[in-house]
Scaffold this motif. Structure first.
Motif, PDB file in Angstrom:
ATOM      1  N   ASN A 150       0.608  -1.052  -0.120  1.00 46.47           N
ATOM      2  CA  ASN A 150       0.039  -0.169   0.061  1.00 46.47           C
ATOM      3  C   ASN A 150       0.818   1.307   0.074  1.00 46.47           C
ATOM      4  OD1 ASN A 150      -0.461   1.583   2.911  1.00 46.47           O
ATOM      5  ND2 ASN A 150       0.205  -0.696   3.151  1.00 46.47           N
ATOM      6  N   SER A 151       0.327   2.446  -0.086  1.00 46.46           N
ATOM      7  CA  SER A 151       0.980   3.660  -0.397  1.00 46.46           C
ATOM      8  C   SER A 151       0.810   4.357   1.060  1.00 46.46           C
ATOM      9  CB  SER A 151       0.222   4.269  -1.302  1.00 46.46           C
ATOM     10  OG  SER A 151      -1.202   4.609  -1.112  1.00 46.46           O
ATOM     11  N   LYS A 152       0.326   3.942   1.899  1.00 47.60           N
ATOM     12  CA  LYS A 152       0.055   4.579   3.323  1.00 47.60           C
ATOM     13  C   LYS A 152       1.223   4.353   4.514  1.00 47.60           C
ATOM     14  CE  LYS A 152      -3.865   6.792   1.981  1.00 47.60           C
ATOM     15  NZ  LYS A 152      -4.056   8.092   1.970  1.00 47.60           N
ATOM     16  N   ARG A 153       1.120   3.148   4.764  1.00 53.43           N
ATOM     17  CA  ARG A 153       1.917   2.663   6.037  1.00 53.43           C
ATOM     18  C   ARG A 153       2.260   1.215   5.896  1.00 53.43           C
ATOM     19  NH1 ARG A 153      -3.168   4.390   7.439  1.00 53.43           N
ATOM     20  NH2 ARG A 153      -4.769   2.526   7.823  1.00 53.43           N
ATOM     21  N   PRO A 154       3.510   0.710   6.736  1.00 55.93           N
ATOM     22  CA  PRO A 154       3.635  -0.538   7.041  1.00 55.93           C
ATOM     23  C   PRO A 154       2.437  -1.329   7.675  1.00 55.93           C
ATOM     24  CG  PRO A 154       4.885   0.738   8.383  1.00 55.93           C
ATOM     25  CD  PRO A 154       4.290   1.651   7.250  1.00 55.93           C
ATOM     26  N   ILE A 155       2.471  -2.411   7.125  1.00 59.73           N
ATOM     27  CA  ILE A 155       1.342  -3.490   8.064  1.00 59.73           C
ATOM     28  C   ILE A 155       1.867  -4.279   9.167  1.00 59.73           C
ATOM     29  CG2 ILE A 155      -0.731  -4.925   7.987  1.00 59.73           C
ATOM     30  CD1 ILE A 155      -1.033  -2.396   6.352  1.00 59.73           C
ATOM     31  N   THR A 156       2.057  -3.890  10.203  1.00 57.51           N
ATOM     32  CA  THR A 156       2.661  -4.602  11.395  1.00 57.51           C
ATOM     33  C   THR A 156       1.670  -5.198  12.257  1.00 57.51           C
ATOM     34  OG1 THR A 156       2.835  -2.815  12.699  1.00 57.51           O
ATOM     35  CG2 THR A 156       4.400  -2.824  11.361  1.00 57.51           C
ATOM     36  N   LYS A 157       0.404  -4.958  12.030  1.00 56.14           N
ATOM     37  CA  LYS A 157      -0.474  -5.472  13.019  1.00 56.14           C
ATOM     38  C   LYS A 157      -1.861  -5.528  12.340  1.00 56.14           C
ATOM     39  CE  LYS A 157      -0.929  -1.644  16.160  1.00 56.14           C
ATOM     40  NZ  LYS A 157      -0.079  -0.784  15.237  1.00 56.14           N
ATOM     41  N   ALA A 158      -2.864  -6.312  12.679  1.00 58.99           N
ATOM     42  CA  ALA A 158      -4.291  -6.271  12.404  1.00 58.99           C
ATOM     43  C   ALA A 158      -4.663  -4.581  12.098  1.00 58.99           C
ATOM     44  CB  ALA A 158      -5.192  -6.876  13.046  1.00 58.99           C
ATOM     45  N   GLU A 159      -4.502  -3.876  13.187  1.00 59.90           N
ATOM     46  CA  GLU A 159      -5.167  -2.589  13.153  1.00 59.90           C
ATOM     47  C   GLU A 159      -4.617  -1.681  12.074  1.00 59.90           C
ATOM     48  OE1 GLU A 159      -5.821  -4.692  17.119  1.00 59.90           O
ATOM     49  OE2 GLU A 159      -4.092  -4.126  15.635  1.00 59.90           O
ATOM     50  N   ASP A 160      -3.303  -1.842  11.632  1.00 57.58           N
ATOM     51  CA  ASP A 160      -2.913  -1.086  10.501  1.00 57.58           C
ATOM     52  C   ASP A 160      -3.560  -1.062   9.364  1.00 57.58           C
ATOM     53  OD1 ASP A 160      -0.814  -0.121  12.176  1.00 57.58           O
ATOM     54  OD2 ASP A 160       0.459  -1.942  11.662  1.00 57.58           O
ATOM     55  N   LEU A 161      -4.490  -2.226   9.208  1.00 61.44           N
ATOM     56  CA  LEU A 161      -5.377  -2.272   7.810  1.00 61.44           C
ATOM     57  C   LEU A 161      -6.613  -1.483   7.896  1.00 61.44           C
ATOM     58  CD1 LEU A 161      -5.038  -6.066   7.399  1.00 61.44           C
ATOM     59  CD2 LEU A 161      -4.235  -4.521   5.820  1.00 61.44           C
ATOM     60  N   ASP A 162      -6.763  -0.933   9.272  1.00 63.88           N
ATOM     61  CA  ASP A 162      -8.107  -0.399   9.236  1.00 63.88           C
ATOM     62  C   ASP A 162      -8.380   1.019   8.452  1.00 63.88           C
ATOM     63  OD1 ASP A 162     -10.253   1.337  10.336  1.00 63.88           O
ATOM     64  OD2 ASP A 162      -9.734   0.898  12.329  1.00 63.88           O
ATOM     65  N   GLY A 163      -9.263   1.189   7.591  1.00 61.55           N
ATOM     66  CA  GLY A 163      -9.444   2.349   6.676  1.00 61.55           C
ATOM     67  C   GLY A 163      -8.711   2.303   5.387  1.00 61.55           C
ATOM     68  N   LEU A 164      -7.836   1.047   5.154  1.00 65.65           N
ATOM     69  CA  LEU A 164      -7.437   1.230   3.772  1.00 65.65           C
ATOM     70  C   LEU A 164      -8.092   0.741   2.725  1.00 65.65           C
ATOM     71  CD1 LEU A 164      -3.472  -0.277   4.482  1.00 65.65           C
ATOM     72  CD2 LEU A 164      -4.079   1.988   3.973  1.00 65.65           C
ATOM     73  N   LYS A 165      -8.029   1.343   1.548  1.00 61.97           N
ATOM     74  CA  LYS A 165      -8.893   0.811   0.468  1.00 61.97           C
ATOM     75  C   LYS A 165      -7.900   0.125  -0.228  1.00 61.97           C
ATOM     76  CE  LYS A 165     -11.533   4.025  -1.609  1.00 61.97           C
ATOM     77  NZ  LYS A 165     -11.951   5.151  -2.241  1.00 61.97           N
TER      78      LYS A 165
END
Length: 331
Positions: A150-165
């Motif tokens: 993705n172009s926003k942030r690293p995914i290090t935990k489940a919560e990092d997926l919140d709101g990503l399209k």
């Protein structure tokens, strides 16, 4: 094999079986680029078939969705218009819905487990049901572990997926999986994905490293995270209408060639995945692993997804699925 044994028992030279090989052209389509490990497998298959048929059976590769998207090619095969196709198990869930079990997230810890599952009794049972719908499976290529970019942030935990399209395969299991993590999953044809990422219509997507590299998603996404949420296998499919026209000798030739190509392709694909990740880093992508404890949390979070879809599947399939999952989890 039985046909050849009968010929031999009757005193007919096995070379006579060559007369059962007719001049044929097989159009073999797939979605990936010609530099992808899927293409390597198709080329290996074509090479073996040409050699063993004495050049009578020619396999023409059509990469990069040249014959249409996944559903179009699948429909063409069922109608007998296209001879062969290789793509993920996901689209087959629209034909035999229990193929959806292979899309359940966080099933496997390694590729050996995924191989054992599709090569074993469950894979054979589902392949049998698919044949009734006009598609014969000869083998399973490796597509690899699917990982989120993705172009926003690293995914290090489940919560990092919140709101990503996130673009996902148009498949109910994938949609439910990412909704569980409060992402905004967007079903979209693969051919449209690069443009959607470039225009920021979506923030990211999920695919194996080789697909990410081959399609230059590093140009439009900064972060790649080792979610490994699905280890995907690609069934090598043949139109049953075409298959039923073949002689036993031709069927055996294609079946044997497919298994040899599969075994070659799996090795190439897994080597390519490791190399592709190195190249993605070299091209500037920011890579991160996910801690085992966080993976365990994600696996627990998606159990309701498994349960929801399992409830609509044939109980006999699910009984076998659970016993097979227990068997392969020890590998």
């Amino acid at each position: 094999m039985l046909a050849l044994a009968l010929l031999a028992a009757c005193g007919v030279p096995l070379s006579a079986a060559a007369q059962d090989i007719q001049e044929r052209t097989i159009r073999f389509g797939h979605l990936n680029n010609a530099d992808h490990p899927t293409s390597t497998g198709v080329k290996k298959f074509a090479e073996i078939v040409a050699a063993r048929s004495g050049g009578k059976i020619k396999v023409q590769e059509f990469p990069s969705s040249q014959l249409g998207n996944e559903l179009q090619q699948q429909s063409a095969m069922q109608g007998g218009v296209q001879e062969m196709f290789v793509a993920s198990t996901t689209s087959l869930a629209g034909v035999v819905k229990e193929f959806g079990v292979f899309d359940f997230p966080f099933l496997f810890s390694n590729s050996n487990q995924a191989d054992a599952m599709v090569d074993g009794p469950l894979g054979k049972l589902l392949a049998g049901r698919l044949a009734e719908k006009g598609i014969v499976i000869l083998a399973f290529f490796d597509l690899g572990a699917r990982n989120v970019t993705n172009s926003k942030r690293p995914i290090t935990k489940a919560e990092d997926l919140d709101g990503l399209k996130l673009r996902v395969i148009p498949n109910p299991v994938f949609l439910e999986t990412f909704k569980t993590f409060k992402a905004n999953p967007v079903p979209m044809a693969f051919a449209e994905l690069y443009t959607a990422l470039e225009s920021k219509a979506v923030d990211g997507q999920e695919n194996p490293y080789s697909v990410i590299l081959s399609n230059k998603f590093y140009e439009v996404n900064k972060f790649v995270s080792a979610t490994n949420h699905v280890i995907a296998m690609n069934p090598v499919q043949v139109s049953k209408r075409f298959w039923d026209k073949l002689s036993p000798a031709e069927q055996k030739l294609l079946q044997d060639a497919a298994i040899e190509a599969q075994n070659h392709q799996r090795v190439v694909s897994r080597e390519a995945a490791s190399k592709a990740l190195g190249e993605l880093k070299a091209k500037g992508m920011s890579f991160n692993e996910i801690a085992p404890a966080e993976v365990a949390r994600m696996r627990a979070a998606v159990k309701p997804v498994h349960d929801k879809f399992a409830a609509s599947y044939d109980p006999a399939v699910m009984t076998l699925f659970r016993s097979e999952l227990e068997r392969v989890s020890r590998l």
